[in-house]
Write a protein that holds these residues in place. Sequence first.
Motif, PDB file in Angstrom:
ATOM      1  N   PHE A 173       0.782  -1.203  -0.144  1.00  0.00           N
ATOM      2  CA  PHE A 173      -0.127   0.008  -0.061  1.00  0.00           C
ATOM      3  C   PHE A 173       0.784   1.252  -0.029  1.00  0.00           C
ATOM      4  CE2 PHE A 173      -2.632   3.213   2.264  1.00  0.00           C
ATOM      5  CZ  PHE A 173      -3.728   3.380   1.535  1.00  0.00           C
ATOM      6  N   LEU A 174       2.000   1.131   0.758  1.00  0.00           N
ATOM      7  CA  LEU A 174       2.924   2.326   0.867  1.00  0.00           C
ATOM      8  C   LEU A 174       3.527   2.586  -0.609  1.00  0.00           C
ATOM      9  CD1 LEU A 174       3.838   4.294   3.022  1.00  0.00           C
ATOM     10  CD2 LEU A 174       5.733   2.987   3.379  1.00  0.00           C
ATOM     11  N   ALA A 175       4.002   1.406  -1.297  1.00  0.00           N
ATOM     12  CA  ALA A 175       4.334   1.555  -2.635  1.00  0.00           C
ATOM     13  C   ALA A 175       3.457   2.134  -3.522  1.00  0.00           C
ATOM     14  CB  ALA A 175       4.742   0.101  -3.046  1.00  0.00           C
ATOM     15  N   TYR A 176       2.141   2.004  -3.413  1.00  0.00           N
ATOM     16  CA  TYR A 176       1.330   2.764  -4.315  1.00  0.00           C
ATOM     17  C   TYR A 176       1.302   4.251  -3.964  1.00  0.00           C
ATOM     18  CZ  TYR A 176      -1.416  -1.422  -5.908  1.00  0.00           C
ATOM     19  OH  TYR A 176      -1.621  -2.606  -6.517  1.00  0.00           O
ATOM     20  N   LEU A 177       1.463   4.713  -2.713  1.00  0.00           N
ATOM     21  CA  LEU A 177       1.605   5.973  -2.111  1.00  0.00           C
ATOM     22  C   LEU A 177       2.738   6.830  -2.513  1.00  0.00           C
ATOM     23  CD1 LEU A 177      -0.615   5.796   1.272  1.00  0.00           C
ATOM     24  CD2 LEU A 177      -1.432   6.176  -1.186  1.00  0.00           C
ATOM     25  N   ILE A 178       3.910   6.163  -2.131  1.00  0.00           N
ATOM     26  CA  ILE A 178       5.028   6.910  -2.450  1.00  0.00           C
ATOM     27  C   ILE A 178       6.077   6.507  -3.510  1.00  0.00           C
ATOM     28  CG2 ILE A 178       5.136   7.466   0.159  1.00  0.00           C
ATOM     29  CD1 ILE A 178       7.304   5.402   0.476  1.00  0.00           C
ATOM     30  N   GLY A 179       5.710   5.384  -4.226  1.00  0.00           N
ATOM     31  CA  GLY A 179       6.521   4.840  -5.168  1.00  0.00           C
ATOM     32  C   GLY A 179       7.124   3.649  -4.960  1.00  0.00           C
ATOM     33  N   SER A 180       7.215   2.406  -5.714  1.00  0.00           N
ATOM     34  CA  SER A 180       8.152   1.415  -5.326  1.00  0.00           C
ATOM     35  C   SER A 180       9.632   1.818  -5.075  1.00  0.00           C
ATOM     36  CB  SER A 180       7.897   0.179  -6.152  1.00  0.00           C
ATOM     37  OG  SER A 180       8.347   0.789  -7.568  1.00  0.00           O
ATOM     38  N   ASP A 181      10.313   2.721  -6.082  1.00  0.00           N
ATOM     39  CA  ASP A 181      11.705   2.898  -5.844  1.00  0.00           C
ATOM     40  C   ASP A 181      11.996   3.640  -4.282  1.00  0.00           C
ATOM     41  OD1 ASP A 181      11.999   2.044  -8.139  1.00  0.00           O
ATOM     42  OD2 ASP A 181      11.927   3.784  -9.168  1.00  0.00           O
ATOM     43  N   GLU A 182      11.042   4.562  -3.945  1.00  0.00           N
ATOM     44  CA  GLU A 182      11.297   5.104  -2.704  1.00  0.00           C
ATOM     45  C   GLU A 182      11.090   4.051  -1.567  1.00  0.00           C
ATOM     46  OE1 GLU A 182      11.745   8.161  -1.690  1.00  0.00           O
ATOM     47  OE2 GLU A 182      11.928   8.926  -3.600  1.00  0.00           O
ATOM     48  N   LEU A 183      10.050   2.991  -1.759  1.00  0.00           N
ATOM     49  CA  LEU A 183       9.872   2.181  -0.689  1.00  0.00           C
ATOM     50  C   LEU A 183      11.106   1.278  -0.457  1.00  0.00           C
ATOM     51  CD1 LEU A 183       8.134   0.583   1.452  1.00  0.00           C
ATOM     52  CD2 LEU A 183       7.306  -0.661  -0.621  1.00  0.00           C
ATOM     53  N   ILE A 184      11.619   0.795  -1.707  1.00  0.00           N
ATOM     54  CA  ILE A 184      12.858  -0.142  -1.811  1.00  0.00           C
ATOM     55  C   ILE A 184      14.179   0.694  -1.135  1.00  0.00           C
ATOM     56  CG2 ILE A 184      14.581  -1.355  -3.221  1.00  0.00           C
ATOM     57  CD1 ILE A 184      12.133  -2.040  -5.191  1.00  0.00           C
ATOM     58  N   GLN A 185      14.212   2.107  -1.546  1.00  0.00           N
ATOM     59  CA  GLN A 185      15.209   2.722  -0.863  1.00  0.00           C
ATOM     60  C   GLN A 185      15.234   2.726   0.570  1.00  0.00           C
ATOM     61  OE1 GLN A 185      18.035   3.922  -2.490  1.00  0.00           O
ATOM     62  NE2 GLN A 185      18.765   4.420  -0.729  1.00  0.00           N
ATOM     63  N   PHE A 186      14.110   2.964   1.252  1.00  0.00           N
ATOM     64  CA  PHE A 186      13.829   3.089   2.220  1.00  0.00           C
ATOM     65  C   PHE A 186      14.105   1.690   3.215  1.00  0.00           C
ATOM     66  CE2 PHE A 186      10.302   6.519   1.921  1.00  0.00           C
ATOM     67  CZ  PHE A 186      11.355   7.391   2.044  1.00  0.00           C
ATOM     68  N   ILE A 187      13.736   0.677   2.673  1.00  0.00           N
ATOM     69  CA  ILE A 187      14.172  -0.679   3.071  1.00  0.00           C
ATOM     70  C   ILE A 187      15.646  -0.973   3.029  1.00  0.00           C
ATOM     71  CG2 ILE A 187      13.985  -3.201   2.662  1.00  0.00           C
ATOM     72  CD1 ILE A 187      11.113  -2.676   1.611  1.00  0.00           C
ATOM     73  N   LYS A 188      16.300  -0.416   2.145  1.00  0.00           N
ATOM     74  CA  LYS A 188      17.627  -0.635   1.953  1.00  0.00           C
ATOM     75  C   LYS A 188      18.458   0.206   3.018  1.00  0.00           C
ATOM     76  CE  LYS A 188      18.069  -1.837  -2.829  1.00  0.00           C
ATOM     77  NZ  LYS A 188      18.594  -1.353  -4.168  1.00  0.00           N
ATOM     78  N   GLU A 189      18.026   1.442   3.378  1.00  0.00           N
ATOM     79  CA  GLU A 189      18.563   2.173   4.247  1.00  0.00           C
ATOM     80  C   GLU A 189      18.312   1.941   5.769  1.00  0.00           C
ATOM     81  OE1 GLU A 189      16.988   6.029   3.314  1.00  0.00           O
ATOM     82  OE2 GLU A 189      18.168   6.268   1.568  1.00  0.00           O
ATOM     83  N   PRO A 191      15.170   1.235   8.960  1.00  0.00           N
ATOM     84  CA  PRO A 191      14.310   1.576   9.836  1.00  0.00           C
ATOM     85  C   PRO A 191      14.688   2.782  10.682  1.00  0.00           C
ATOM     86  CG  PRO A 191      14.494  -0.456  10.887  1.00  0.00           C
ATOM     87  CD  PRO A 191      15.455  -0.399   9.518  1.00  0.00           C
ATOM     88  N   THR A 192      15.952   2.701  11.015  1.00  0.00           N
ATOM     89  CA  THR A 192      16.719   3.669  11.790  1.00  0.00           C
ATOM     90  C   THR A 192      16.810   5.078  11.039  1.00  0.00           C
ATOM     91  OG1 THR A 192      18.977   3.108  11.164  1.00  0.00           O
ATOM     92  CG2 THR A 192      17.790   2.308  13.438  1.00  0.00           C
ATOM     93  N   GLN A 193      17.027   4.981   9.930  1.00  0.00           N
ATOM     94  CA  GLN A 193      17.288   6.216   8.929  1.00  0.00           C
ATOM     95  C   GLN A 193      15.756   6.700   8.393  1.00  0.00           C
ATOM     96  OE1 GLN A 193      20.175   7.551   8.433  1.00  0.00           O
ATOM     97  NE2 GLN A 193      20.934   5.778   9.698  1.00  0.00           N
ATOM     98  N   ASN A 194      14.806   6.090   8.503  1.00  0.00           N
ATOM     99  CA  ASN A 194      13.576   6.411   8.183  1.00  0.00           C
ATOM    100  C   ASN A 194      12.561   6.120   9.373  1.00  0.00           C
ATOM    101  OD1 ASN A 194      14.258   6.845   4.908  1.00  0.00           O
ATOM    102  ND2 ASN A 194      15.033   4.715   5.547  1.00  0.00           N
ATOM    103  N   ILE A 199       7.022   4.422  11.005  1.00  0.00           N
ATOM    104  CA  ILE A 199       5.730   4.695  11.895  1.00  0.00           C
ATOM    105  C   ILE A 199       4.528   4.638  10.882  1.00  0.00           C
ATOM    106  CG2 ILE A 199       4.412   6.634  13.264  1.00  0.00           C
ATOM    107  CD1 ILE A 199       7.315   7.547  14.279  1.00  0.00           C
ATOM    108  N   ALA A 200       4.596   5.304   9.601  1.00  0.00           N
ATOM    109  CA  ALA A 200       3.444   5.144   8.863  1.00  0.00           C
ATOM    110  C   ALA A 200       2.956   3.940   8.436  1.00  0.00           C
ATOM    111  CB  ALA A 200       3.887   6.036   7.668  1.00  0.00           C
ATOM    112  N   LEU A 201       4.297   3.015   8.443  1.00  0.00           N
ATOM    113  CA  LEU A 201       4.245   1.699   8.000  1.00  0.00           C
ATOM    114  C   LEU A 201       3.329   1.036   8.974  1.00  0.00           C
ATOM    115  CD1 LEU A 201       4.743  -0.499   5.782  1.00  0.00           C
ATOM    116  CD2 LEU A 201       6.997  -0.922   6.893  1.00  0.00           C
TER     117      LEU A 201
END
Length: 473
Positions: A173-189, A191-194, A199-201
């Motif tokens: 659902f978050l990938a639909y809202l912010i984009g899959s590239d952004e989501l994958i980047q957040f996962i790679k970085e 949770p401490t960096q995002n 919290i939204a997730l």
Amino acid sequence: MSTVNHDESFRDSIATIDEKGKRAFIHPKKPSGPFYDKRKWLSYFLLVFLLSAPFIKINGNQFLLFNVVDRRFNIFSFPFWPQDFHLFVISMIIGVVGLALFTVAFGRIFCGWFCPQTIFMEMVFRRIEFWIDGDRAQQMRLAKQAWDAEKIRKRVGKWMIFFLISFIIANVFLAYLIGSDELIQFIKEGPTQNTGTLIALLIFTAVFYFIYAWFREQVCIIACPYGRMQGVLLDNKTINVAYDHVRGEGESGRGKFNKNEDRKALGKGDCIDCKVCVHVCPTGIDIRNGVQLECINCTACIDECDAIMEKVGFPKGLIRYASEDEIVKKEPFRLTTRMKGYIAVLAILVGVFIGMLFLRNEVEATVLHTPGQLFQREGHHIVNIYNYDIVNKTNQDFNNVTFKLIEPKGEIKLVGSPTAKVPKQGLAKGTFFVKILESDLEDEKVALKIEVYSNSKHIETATTNFVGPRSFN
């Protein structure tokens, strides 16, 4: 033997709330049959689509994107920018009118076969529940059972699986809202960096868990506005999952099956009052009471009733897809005036939408006066300052972007670099000066025509106004 029930009191309550106003959980019988098999295969396809759509890209565009914050939307990889908001609105209106037409003709079939809520509830969470808790009777027994080791093991195991699936759904659902590239980047970085994204997730996860673990079918019964629309959209010619009350009730009403009796001579209908259609219903209604907003046209009752009819030797189709007029008057389905009206409106909207798509610019330049600035004098020249925005809706970068003043004669000078760059699917902003000889100005406000070039290739034309002094030489 029971007779035809004309009592409408069933409409004053819903199966998910008891007489004390507390939550009453529905434990439907595990469905099976031809319609359920078709729904399973369709649901598998739709589940794959729903879970993969935000990760599919065509021409570099995400297949489905609904980025409300940045006002960017992709529908089937077709990008809509804030400048295309009118196109997005028309596409949504087309969807609403199309759904209304579909409902007028075929009832709430969308809910039972295509709605994501139903697909996840009935084909994912409910099937996990059948796997862990067992069928209807076992679930009811487990609900009344004391909190012993068996119940704790089943409940905790089910809740953990529900939470895990809810977490996966929240990520998609978050990938639909912010984009899959952004989501994958957040996962790679990590949770401490995002923290904000995490919290939204977790909030989304909690919402989905609440829906599928507790609220469940009440989404369809209470929360969803589409079910309420049936009251104004359905009529006697709409095809629904319907109980053939003419055949089922007969002259004397329904009655239990007795193979040694002549039901026709006794005036009994074909309904043997087994209540299997009620037990299998995921929203807890009795389809024999007629059209109800709780019915999602899932066809589970059709499969169960056909199976019973086959066992007792009666014709199938006591519950089937049919309109009220077909049941009572034997009228076949035909397009009504209202349906033709919806079709006409839908055709016009689609035509307008297609026309607008052809007129849509892939590059849009906006040139506006810098706020608080009118004009300046530089010798015999008048100078205006402008801010520009260039939206690139294509999948290629525009390098060495320059501006050329076409009307009237004059000069454009960019602030900073002599050229600009507009990234693909991106936006470029900047400032430039327009300098015109005062003698060339015919009025205090003159229309400017500015052409935009990338590597000497014309990509867009913009217009704005040039402000000069009130008196001229």
